[in-house]
Design a protein around this motif. Structure first.
Motif, mmCIF file in Angstrom:
data_model
loop_
_atom_site.group_PDB
_atom_site.id
_atom_site.type_symbol
_atom_site.label_atom_id
_atom_site.label_comp_id
_atom_site.label_asym_id
_atom_site.label_seq_id
_atom_site.Cartn_x
_atom_site.Cartn_y
_atom_site.Cartn_z
ATOM 1 N N SER A 160 6.392 0.181 11.874
ATOM 2 C CA SER A 160 5.385 -0.659 11.208
ATOM 3 C C SER A 160 4.068 -0.628 11.971
ATOM 4 N N GLU A 164 0.671 0.689 10.312
ATOM 5 C CA GLU A 164 -0.541 -0.162 10.295
ATOM 6 C C GLU A 164 -1.702 0.517 11.004
ATOM 7 N N TYR A 182 3.607 -4.890 6.644
ATOM 8 C CA TYR A 182 4.301 -3.614 6.890
ATOM 9 C C TYR A 182 5.727 -3.873 7.398
ATOM 10 N N TYR A 261 5.951 -2.732 -3.059
ATOM 11 C CA TYR A 261 4.816 -2.035 -2.457
ATOM 12 C C TYR A 261 3.609 -2.125 -3.383
#
Length: 304
Positions: A160, A164, A182, A261
């Motif tokens: 994540s 990011e 995320y 998402y």
């Protein structure tokens, strides 16, 4: 007169000699009888002594030189024991060598439960091992261990952070808030994928989704084998089968991700990218599992 005196003296001398002879005759006769008996007695007494000496000498000879028949029997007994002991002595090194080779082979492909004490390796099976197929309960437990192990949270945290930092999904934003968005999405991707690939679909299709290490052979042979396990997996009957659980399970997980998402990440191209990433990650994980015992032994000089 003189003649008469001479005769008288002759008679007297004869009488004297006769008396003397008579008096000594018994003694001489006794000596003659005693003298032959003495050697006889001595010879008779000597004979037992000689027999005793002969018997003792014969006994000593027998003790020093056993009879041929007895020696043959004893040698036969020894020979009968030797064939039983020699193969054991000769077979012991062979058995030790065989056990040492088996131990070296097992140590070469020994799969730990964790790699470096962090990465979970619950799905791996050591080289040469042939466990029975997992039951649905065992498969569910493996999926749960992979999903809720502390390392799972660390792994999702790292991926994540990378996503990011590279702004993989711009609509999720940046900073701590973006990192949180995320993180939970990545964790859901990992968890539902584990339960689909490890538990649900293998139970339906009767497939064993554990990784069976090869443990020996050339580098490219082992690398191709380990990477190809995403497409080939054993069935409950031990036969290789098309790994529909892996390929379909990751596809279903990507289909589920459409629900959470952003819209820009729902395109076919974005879904294909995520799908390829999930399949490639599983293939590289298998390769790393295969070579980890060699890395630990020859590079890190430690047990796997």
């Amino acid at each position: 007169m003189p003649k008469f005196q001479m005769r008288e003296r002759g008679y007297s001398l004869r009488i004297f000699l006769s008396l003397l002879l008579i008096s000594f005759a018994p003694r001489l006769f006794a000596q003659e009888q005693s003298s032959p008996s003495a050697p006889l007695a001595s010879s008779q007494s000597a004979e037992p002594a000689e027999c005793a000496d002969t018997a003792s000498l014969f006994t000593q000879t027998q003790q020093q030189n056993p009879q041929p028949q007895q020696s043959g029997q004893s040698s036969g007994a020894n020979n009968s024991k030797q064939p039983g002991t020699k193969p054991t002595q000769q077979g012991a090194p062979a058995a030790n060598q065989g056990s040492n080779q088996n131990q070296s082979t097992q140590s070469a492909g020994q799969q730990p439960k964790r790699i470096l004490g962090v990465m979970p390796n619950f799905r791996a099976v050591s080289a040469g091992a042939h466990p029975p197929p997992p039951t649905p309960k065992e498969a569910f437990l493996i999926a749960t261990q992979n999903s809720f192990d502390y390392s799972a949270f660390v792994f999702v945290g790292i991926t994540s952070l990378i996503a990011e930092g590279t702004n993989a999904h711009s609509q999720l934003g940046k900073g701590i808030a973006g990192y949180g968005r995320y993180y939970w999405r990545g964790y859901v991707d990992k968890t539902d994928g584990n339960y689909l690939v490890i538990f649900a679909l293998p139970t339906v299709f009767h497939q064993d989704e554990r990784y069976y290490a090869m443990g020996e052979g050339g580098f490219w042979k082992r690398a191709f084998y380990s990477a190809s396990r995403i497409a080939v997996t054993p069935s409950y009957h031990g036969h290789n089968s098309f790994n529909i659980s892996e390929l379909l399970g990751r596809g279903i997980a990507q289909g589920i991700s459409v629900a959470y998402y952003p819209s820009k990440s729902r395109t076919p191209g974005a879904l294909a990218t995520k799908y390829g990433y999930a399949i490639g990650r599983d293939a590289l994980t298998n390769v790393f599992r295969e070579f980890w015992p060699d890395i630990a032994k020859h590079v890190l000089h430690r047990n796997p």
